[in-house]
Design a protein around this motif. Structure first.
Motif, mmCIF file in Angstrom:
data_model
loop_
_atom_site.group_PDB
_atom_site.id
_atom_site.type_symbol
_atom_site.label_atom_id
_atom_site.label_comp_id
_atom_site.label_asym_id
_atom_site.label_seq_id
_atom_site.Cartn_x
_atom_site.Cartn_y
_atom_site.Cartn_z
ATOM 1 N N LEU A 41 0.769 -1.160 -0.091
ATOM 2 C CA LEU A 41 0.199 0.010 0.081
ATOM 3 C C LEU A 41 0.692 1.381 0.063
ATOM 4 C CD1 LEU A 41 -2.642 -1.355 2.417
ATOM 5 C CD2 LEU A 41 -2.993 -0.643 0.316
ATOM 6 N N VAL A 42 0.444 2.281 -0.967
ATOM 7 C CA VAL A 42 1.147 3.500 -0.897
ATOM 8 C C VAL A 42 0.375 4.738 -0.541
ATOM 9 C CG1 VAL A 42 2.681 4.932 -2.231
ATOM 10 C CG2 VAL A 42 3.167 2.403 -2.458
ATOM 11 N N VAL A 43 0.335 5.295 0.402
ATOM 12 C CA VAL A 43 -0.515 6.553 0.500
ATOM 13 C C VAL A 43 0.570 7.890 0.297
ATOM 14 C CG1 VAL A 43 -1.572 7.842 2.328
ATOM 15 C CG2 VAL A 43 -1.394 5.425 2.427
ATOM 16 N N ASN A 44 -0.111 8.598 -0.656
ATOM 17 C CA ASN A 44 0.525 9.853 -1.032
ATOM 18 C C ASN A 44 -0.051 11.124 -0.539
ATOM 19 O OD1 ASN A 44 2.786 8.903 -2.537
ATOM 20 N ND2 ASN A 44 1.420 8.150 -4.199
ATOM 21 N N ARG A 95 17.786 1.826 8.230
ATOM 22 C CA ARG A 95 16.540 2.906 7.872
ATOM 23 C C ARG A 95 16.849 4.246 8.225
ATOM 24 N NH1 ARG A 95 11.896 -0.357 6.260
ATOM 25 N NH2 ARG A 95 12.141 -2.447 6.998
ATOM 26 N N ALA A 96 16.295 5.419 7.270
ATOM 27 C CA ALA A 96 16.196 6.549 7.400
ATOM 28 C C ALA A 96 15.257 7.189 8.356
ATOM 29 C CB ALA A 96 16.452 7.460 6.371
ATOM 30 N N ASN A 97 13.939 6.367 8.020
ATOM 31 C CA ASN A 97 12.868 6.235 8.829
ATOM 32 C C ASN A 97 12.376 5.063 9.086
ATOM 33 O OD1 ASN A 97 10.093 7.038 9.474
ATOM 34 N ND2 ASN A 97 9.336 7.305 7.721
ATOM 35 N N ALA A 98 12.844 4.837 10.255
ATOM 36 C CA ALA A 98 12.336 3.395 10.904
ATOM 37 C C ALA A 98 10.918 3.265 11.254
ATOM 38 C CB ALA A 98 13.527 3.197 12.101
ATOM 39 N N ALA A 99 10.356 4.449 11.476
ATOM 40 C CA ALA A 99 8.854 4.221 11.904
ATOM 41 C C ALA A 99 8.148 3.663 10.716
ATOM 42 C CB ALA A 99 8.396 5.562 12.329
ATOM 43 N N ALA A 100 8.279 3.767 9.703
ATOM 44 C CA ALA A 100 7.270 3.307 8.396
ATOM 45 C C ALA A 100 8.175 2.543 7.358
ATOM 46 C CB ALA A 100 6.417 4.199 8.260
ATOM 47 N N SER A 103 8.323 4.951 0.901
ATOM 48 C CA SER A 103 8.597 4.834 -0.488
ATOM 49 C C SER A 103 10.216 5.081 -0.722
ATOM 50 C CB SER A 103 8.132 5.516 -1.709
ATOM 51 O OG SER A 103 7.915 7.081 -1.340
ATOM 52 N N SER A 104 10.811 5.936 0.034
ATOM 53 C CA SER A 104 12.517 6.020 -0.199
ATOM 54 C C SER A 104 13.005 5.035 0.448
ATOM 55 C CB SER A 104 12.861 7.180 0.661
ATOM 56 O OG SER A 104 12.660 7.096 2.193
ATOM 57 N N TRP A 105 12.448 4.026 1.179
ATOM 58 C CA TRP A 105 13.193 2.874 1.494
ATOM 59 C C TRP A 105 13.089 1.934 0.586
ATOM 60 C CZ3 TRP A 105 16.520 0.538 4.046
ATOM 61 C CH2 TRP A 105 16.858 -0.803 4.216
ATOM 62 N N VAL A 106 12.096 1.963 -0.665
ATOM 63 C CA VAL A 106 12.267 1.088 -1.583
ATOM 64 C C VAL A 106 13.485 1.308 -2.531
ATOM 65 C CG1 VAL A 106 10.892 0.406 -3.725
ATOM 66 C CG2 VAL A 106 9.772 0.579 -1.452
ATOM 67 N N ALA A 107 13.819 2.472 -2.934
ATOM 68 C CA ALA A 107 14.750 3.127 -3.459
ATOM 69 C C ALA A 107 16.137 2.504 -2.778
ATOM 70 C CB ALA A 107 14.925 4.444 -3.786
ATOM 71 N N ASP A 108 16.115 3.069 -1.393
ATOM 72 C CA ASP A 108 17.605 2.762 -0.558
ATOM 73 C C ASP A 108 17.583 1.156 -0.618
ATOM 74 O OD1 ASP A 108 17.374 5.343 -0.036
ATOM 75 O OD2 ASP A 108 16.722 5.114 2.050
ATOM 76 N N ARG A 109 16.756 0.421 -0.749
ATOM 77 C CA ARG A 109 16.866 -1.016 -0.658
ATOM 78 C C ARG A 109 17.326 -1.787 -2.101
ATOM 79 N NH1 ARG A 109 12.000 -4.476 1.573
ATOM 80 N NH2 ARG A 109 11.640 -4.715 -0.613
ATOM 81 N N ALA A 110 17.137 -1.037 -2.971
ATOM 82 C CA ALA A 110 17.309 -1.497 -4.236
ATOM 83 C C ALA A 110 18.864 -2.027 -4.591
ATOM 84 C CB ALA A 110 17.161 -0.560 -5.639
ATOM 85 N N PRO A 111 19.865 -1.137 -4.317
ATOM 86 C CA PRO A 111 21.393 -1.825 -4.329
ATOM 87 C C PRO A 111 21.398 -3.087 -3.443
ATOM 88 C CG PRO A 111 21.172 0.705 -4.078
ATOM 89 C CD PRO A 111 19.913 0.081 -3.889
ATOM 90 N N LEU A 112 20.852 -3.038 -2.163
ATOM 91 C CA LEU A 112 21.007 -4.170 -1.472
ATOM 92 C C LEU A 112 20.247 -5.517 -1.896
ATOM 93 C CD1 LEU A 112 20.057 -2.416 2.148
ATOM 94 C CD2 LEU A 112 22.250 -3.052 1.333
ATOM 95 N N GLU A 113 19.126 -5.208 -2.688
ATOM 96 C CA GLU A 113 18.406 -6.439 -3.386
ATOM 97 C C GLU A 113 19.620 -7.126 -4.446
ATOM 98 O OE1 GLU A 113 14.512 -4.967 -4.166
ATOM 99 O OE2 GLU A 113 14.066 -5.529 -2.209
#
Length: 178
Positions: A41-44, A95-100, A103-113
């Protein structure tokens, strides 16, 4: 408005129901490995909602016509569990924002994946995120805990407090486990 639980809940419910209905219409009961679906789910809010109103989501407009936000839902089969042995590696910053899960976590995680897929030892199932001092926090996709001398240990701060972690801690509390 999407900023309150009372305003968000019906929008989440409607987005999930519509996405699952569409998935079932398209693919029937073929849901993959464990017979379960993975929902994202994405909320904008504000300008980000402008782009979402054209996609698979539901944008809400204010009386002046400006967008208050949108809710979108993506449905995919939950992948099957990996075959043993499970490979994990400690790599990655918190994570920069560990509370949730934002969508930036998706981009941050791409190199790890990408690293997980291309490891010399074969695919890595999970990367554990650690502080600069080496304290293990969580996995890139999972909660992390360890049992040391009969006691459950898990990070208390700097993590997304996931459902499995919460259930584990509740069960330990009810059973009197340390």
């Amino acid at each position: 408005a999407l900023g309150t639980a009372a305003g968000l809940r019906p929008r989440l419910d409607a987005a999930v129901a519509a996405a699952v209905r569409e998935y079932m219409r398209e693919f029937g009961r073929r849901v993959g490995g464990a017979g379960e679906l993975k929902l994202t789910l994405v909320v904008n809010w504000g300008e980000a909602a402008e782009a979402a109103k054209e996609g698979a989501g539901c944008a809400e407009a204010a009386p002046d016509g400006s967008l208050l936000g949108s809710v979108g839902c993506h449905v995919a089969p939950l992948p099957p569990l990996p075959d043993p042995p499970i490979r994990a590696e400690v790599r990655g910053a918190p994570r920069a924002n560990a509370a949730a899960k934002d969508s930036s976590w998706v981009a941050d995680r791409a190199p790890l994946e990408a690293l997980m897929r291309s490891a010399e030892v074969g695919p890595i199932n999970e990367l554990l995120l650690a502080t600069d001092s080496g304290e293990l926090l969580e996995g890139s996709q999972t909660n992390f805990y360890a049992i040391v001398d009969g006691a459950v240990h898990t990070a208390g701060e700097g993590i997304l407090e996931g459902t499995v972690r919460r259930l584990l801690l509740e069960g330990c509390g009810r059973g009197g486990a340390p």
